[in-house]
Each structure stands twice: as C-alpha cells, then as structure tokens.
Design a protein around this motif. Structure first.
Motif, PDB file in Angstrom:
ATOM      1  N   GLY A 373      54.419  43.497  43.294  1.00  0.00           N
ATOM      2  CA  GLY A 373      53.888  44.000  44.554  1.00  0.00           C
ATOM      3  C   GLY A 373      54.711  45.138  45.114  1.00  0.00           C
ATOM      4  N   ASP A 374      54.162  45.798  46.140  1.00  0.00           N
ATOM      5  CA  ASP A 374      54.841  46.894  46.830  1.00  0.00           C
ATOM      6  C   ASP A 374      55.212  46.445  48.238  1.00  0.00           C
ATOM      7  OD1 ASP A 374      54.459  48.620  44.654  1.00  0.00           O
ATOM      8  OD2 ASP A 374      52.453  49.167  45.367  1.00  0.00           O
ATOM      9  N   GLN A 375      56.466  46.665  48.618  1.00  0.00           N
ATOM     10  CA  GLN A 375      56.910  46.312  49.962  1.00  0.00           C
ATOM     11  C   GLN A 375      56.394  47.357  50.955  1.00  0.00           C
ATOM     12  OE1 GLN A 375      58.609  43.336  50.361  1.00  0.00           O
ATOM     13  NE2 GLN A 375      58.097  43.217  48.166  1.00  0.00           N
ATOM     14  N   VAL A 376      55.846  46.893  52.082  1.00  0.00           N
ATOM     15  CA  VAL A 376      55.307  47.792  53.100  1.00  0.00           C
ATOM     16  C   VAL A 376      55.779  47.348  54.471  1.00  0.00           C
ATOM     17  CG1 VAL A 376      53.253  48.432  51.769  1.00  0.00           C
ATOM     18  CG2 VAL A 376      53.180  46.438  53.279  1.00  0.00           C
ATOM     19  N   ASN A 377      55.763  48.294  55.417  1.00  0.00           N
ATOM     20  CA  ASN A 377      56.136  48.005  56.800  1.00  0.00           C
ATOM     21  C   ASN A 377      55.109  48.624  57.740  1.00  0.00           C
ATOM     22  OD1 ASN A 377      59.041  46.812  56.578  1.00  0.00           O
ATOM     23  ND2 ASN A 377      59.067  48.608  55.236  1.00  0.00           N
ATOM     24  N   SER A 382      56.720  43.397  58.222  1.00  0.00           N
ATOM     25  CA  SER A 382      56.830  43.757  56.809  1.00  0.00           C
ATOM     26  C   SER A 382      56.011  42.792  55.969  1.00  0.00           C
ATOM     27  CB  SER A 382      58.286  43.744  56.358  1.00  0.00           C
ATOM     28  OG  SER A 382      58.864  42.457  56.568  1.00  0.00           O
ATOM     29  N   GLY A 383      55.760  43.207  54.726  1.00  0.00           N
ATOM     30  CA  GLY A 383      54.969  42.384  53.826  1.00  0.00           C
ATOM     31  C   GLY A 383      54.918  42.976  52.440  1.00  0.00           C
ATOM     32  N   THR A 384      54.084  42.371  51.596  1.00  0.00           N
ATOM     33  CA  THR A 384      53.952  42.801  50.208  1.00  0.00           C
ATOM     34  C   THR A 384      52.484  43.022  49.887  1.00  0.00           C
ATOM     35  OG1 THR A 384      55.875  41.454  49.603  1.00  0.00           O
ATOM     36  CG2 THR A 384      54.486  42.238  47.810  1.00  0.00           C
ATOM     37  N   VAL A 385      52.176  44.159  49.260  1.00  0.00           N
ATOM     38  CA  VAL A 385      50.808  44.454  48.831  1.00  0.00           C
ATOM     39  C   VAL A 385      50.708  44.240  47.326  1.00  0.00           C
ATOM     40  CG1 VAL A 385      49.044  46.233  48.563  1.00  0.00           C
ATOM     41  CG2 VAL A 385      50.353  46.095  50.686  1.00  0.00           C
ATOM     42  N   PHE A 386      49.752  43.421  46.921  1.00  0.00           N
ATOM     43  CA  PHE A 386      49.447  43.205  45.512  1.00  0.00           C
ATOM     44  C   PHE A 386      48.151  43.958  45.206  1.00  0.00           C
ATOM     45  CE2 PHE A 386      51.929  39.621  46.970  1.00  0.00           C
ATOM     46  CZ  PHE A 386      52.909  39.510  45.981  1.00  0.00           C
ATOM     47  N   SER A 387      48.180  44.800  44.193  1.00  0.00           N
ATOM     48  CA  SER A 387      47.081  45.730  43.967  1.00  0.00           C
ATOM     49  C   SER A 387      46.451  45.576  42.590  1.00  0.00           C
ATOM     50  CB  SER A 387      47.569  47.177  44.115  1.00  0.00           C
ATOM     51  OG  SER A 387      48.093  47.421  45.404  1.00  0.00           O
ATOM     52  N   THR A 388      45.136  45.733  42.549  1.00  0.00           N
ATOM     53  CA  THR A 388      44.399  45.975  41.319  1.00  0.00           C
ATOM     54  C   THR A 388      43.633  47.277  41.549  1.00  0.00           C
ATOM     55  OG1 THR A 388      42.308  44.876  41.915  1.00  0.00           O
ATOM     56  CG2 THR A 388      44.085  43.479  41.095  1.00  0.00           C
ATOM     57  N   ARG A 389      42.823  47.672  40.585  1.00  0.00           N
ATOM     58  CA  ARG A 389      42.057  48.902  40.745  1.00  0.00           C
ATOM     59  C   ARG A 389      40.851  48.698  41.654  1.00  0.00           C
ATOM     60  NH1 ARG A 389      39.960  50.973  35.735  1.00  0.00           N
ATOM     61  NH2 ARG A 389      40.021  53.036  36.671  1.00  0.00           N
TER      62      ARG A 389
END
Length: 417
Positions: A373-377, A382-389
């Motif tokens: 995941g990518d850390q975001v603020n 704050s949190g984590t984004v888990f991505s697919t297409r």
C-alpha cells in the motif's frame, strides 16, 4: 463505413433505463462467472477482419436491440482476460483474487470442484471457456486448461461441477428451483450465480450503471467471431473514476453482446476483456448437458458440504447495512454518485490496520503490508491506500475504510470531506 450519430446524453434518454430493465430479463443465464464487482475488458480485438458496413443506428436503438434480444440457445468459445494489477508476492495475488482461498480437497474438508472457489479464478489471468445454453434450465460452462478441464453443468433441478485434474465432482439438487426463487437451501445459495462468464453477463452489469453521469454512443462497427457487430461505448462523464470506457460489441442480427472490454482511465491494457472467439446460435445437443461422475471420482454433495463449512451464506449476506453490522463492520455509507460512488464503513474496534509497533504483527509482516500500500495523509489524519487498476481502498489509522472504482486522490478527498 456508414456514419454514426453523435453521442447520446443519457440524461435525455429515460428510455435507456427501460431498455436496461428489459435486457436483464433476456440475459442467457450462464450459471458461472456477475466478477465480482459487479465490478471488469479481456484480450485485444478477437477475430477482427475489417469493419463491416452496417446501417446507421443510434445508441438508443442499439440498447433497445440488446433489450429485445431473445437469445436462448447458443454454444461457442469465450476468451476472458483480467488484469486488475494485483500485487504478486508468491501466492498472494492468486489468493487475493479468489483463486487460492476456497475449500479444496480432503484436507480442507471440501471439494476441489466446489464452484464457490473454482470459478473465482476467472478474476485473474487469461482463460478459455466453452459455453452452451438451451433456455433457462440448461447451461454448461467449461474452463479449459492445458491438461485439465473444469465444468459446471446446470440441467433442470440439478447442478454438477467436475474438476478433471483432481477427479472430484460437486453435486447440488434443486439448483434450478433455488435459482429461480432466489432462495432455497444454503448449498444452492452458495453457488456463484452472479459471476459473469459471457460478454452478455458483463454487458448487463455495465448497462445497470448507465445514468445521468454516463455518456452512451455508438462508435463504429467490428467483426467478432465472424459476425458483424456494432460497438456501443459507455463512458463516465465525471472525472475521478478509474473506469475509462466500456465497449460492448453487439451482434447486428441478434442483438447479443459478443465482446465486452473495460479500459481503465489510466490507459494501457484492458482490465477485463471477454469475447467470443467462436459462436453458434443453434440449439446445442441435449447430450451436452448430461453428466455422470467418472468411475472413481470423489463426489461431494452440496448439502453435506454446507453443513460442514457453515461460513458463507450466499450473496444476500453481502447486501445492506444490517449484514455489514452483523459481520462487525459498522455504518455502511455511500459518498458521491454514479461512477464516483465511494463506500465508507468502519472496521471493528475503531482501529486501523495492525502494526508491528502495537505487537499485532511481526516486523516482516509489517514490511509486506507496507509494500502493498501507499501511505497518505489528509484532513482525516493518515492511512494506507491499496490499489488495483480498477478498485482502490483507503484504510485510515482510525479504522475507517473508503473503497470504490475511483482514484487515490478521490478517496483522500472523500475521507477528508
């Protein structure tokens, strides 16, 4: 090639919704893979040999043509490719896509032929299917591998699934009655009746999403599996969606969708592409839907399997706020509209993902989680984004989840609204 009318704005076309409702009634009920998600385009153009010159048709007329299609009998081959861009960490990607987590074999107390897990393998990779249908009571779908074949056969009130690799069969009685009533035994409800397997299955899901936030137009012609077809293009009007466009190739004669392609807004290869490579609208042989377990095959009865597993109780378990609350997920809320809709819910205990600092996971597990995941603020913290297409999810540190077919920026904005 004949000219085509300009884009038709669905905000001016209320009849499109009527067409969609009719289309749903005429869908050939191939009882297999409606990917999850409801939610997906398959390989590059199949069997294309030039654009045929067909009479001019509007988007409204083409949707009505799909709705009026009464195709009840067909057979052929379908090629399905799905590229969600899931992370590949050993066997993790396959399990995340649904390909590795089912009840398999004697050690798991289930069957390698169980449709619940087997058909979800269509959520990743490229697969060739052989399909046949003769009305609402007879369908067959076979997933063809290099050295094995998995078949799901619905014939009257019985459903059989057979996995040649393990020589195991799965049997459910009264499957037809349960499917038609939307109820019945738990075992029958467990079967994945909404997993799309044909272009028409996918097209039905796409047409359900058409509303005032959508543009619909006819964009040329194509030849698919040797048949002339119109191309219907469905696109979100809003920015922020991960869906770029959906293209449905519609058979010019029968109105049956022959190919479905979903292209992401980020570009590149299709996320899902499903199309016939061979199709025949004649009546399949009655023997196509006959099945007797081979000698020595292990047969699992659905009723017995349901009693042992006692876990998933069908798609109805996933509907509505009450079910989420019962499962420990609180306060399901929908933010936005149309293609930009985002589901918001809370994790149990009001906490985010487990961390090594809290002692809930090991340092190695923390590294793996961070890599996925990518850390975001934002205003939310704050949190984590888990991505697919196609589908993205934001899990905040205070235990909220935001998920939708939208970009990472859209999730962050929704969380900080």
């Amino acid at each position: 090639m004949a000219p085509y009318e300009p884009e038709q704005d669905t905000s001016e076309a209320g009849d499109l919704r009527v067409g969609r409702r009719k289309a749903a009634r005429y869908v050939v009920p191939i009882a297999v893979a409606g990917v999850a998600a409801a939610t997906i385009g398959l390989v590059p153009a199949l069997a294309t040999s030039g654009d045929p010159d067909l009479p001019k048709i509007s988007a409204q007329e083409l949707v009505e043509k799909i709705a009026a299609s009464d195709t009840q009998q067909l057979s052929g081959n379908v090629k399905i490719s799905t590229d969600l861009g899931l992370p590949s960490v050993g066997g993790f990607a396959g399990g995340f896509a649904g390909g590795g987590g089912g009840d398999r074999g004697e050690d798991g107390g289930g069957s390698a032929a169980d449709p619940k897990s087997k058909l979800m393998e269509l959520a990743s990779g490229t697969h060739t299917l052989r399909v046949a249908a003769d009305g609402p009571d007879k369908q067959k779908v076979s997933v063809l591998d290099d050295a094995a074949e998995y078949s799901l056969i619905h014939n009257g009130d019985e459903l059989w699934a057979y996995d040649s690799a393990s020589n195991e069969a799965y049997h459910a009685k009264d499957a037809g009655a349960a499917a038609s009533k939307g109820a019945g035994k738990d075992a029958a409800k467990d079967l994945p009746k909404d997993v799309p397997a044909t272009p028409k299955d996918f097209a039905e899901q796409a047409l359900k999403a058409v509303d005032s936030t959508t543009s619909v137009k006819v964009d040329g012609t194509a030849q698919i599996a040797g048949r002339d077809a119109y191309r219907l293009v469905i696109k979100p009007k809003q920015s922020g969606s991960t869906v770029g466009r959906i293209t449905v190739a519609v058979d010019a004669k029968t109105g049956t969708p022959l190919k479905f392609t979903l292209t992401p807004s980020s570009g590149g290869a299709a996320v899902v592409d499903a199309g016939f490579t061979k199709v025949d609208f004649g009546k399949p042989s009655a023997a196509t839907f006959d099945f007797t377990p081979p000698k020595g095959a292990k047969v699992t009865e659905a009723d017995e399997h349901a009693d042992r597993s006692g876990d998933f109780k069908g798609k109805d378990q996933l509907k509505g706020k009450d079910q989420f609350t019962a499962d420990g997920l609180d306060g399901l809320n929908v933010i936005g509209e149309g293609w930009n809709s985002i589901a918001e819910l809370k994790l149990p205990g009001g906490q985010g993902l487990p961390t090594a600092g809290s002692g809930d996971v090991s340092p190695d597990a923390q590294k793996l989680l961070d890599s996925l995941g990518d850390q975001v603020n934002g205003k939310f913290g704050s949190g984590t984004v888990f991505s697919t297409r196609l589908i993205n999810a934001l899990v905040t540190d205070d235990g909220k989840v935001y998920v939708g077919a939208v970009t990472k920026d859209a999730l962050v904005k929704a969380a900080g609204r």
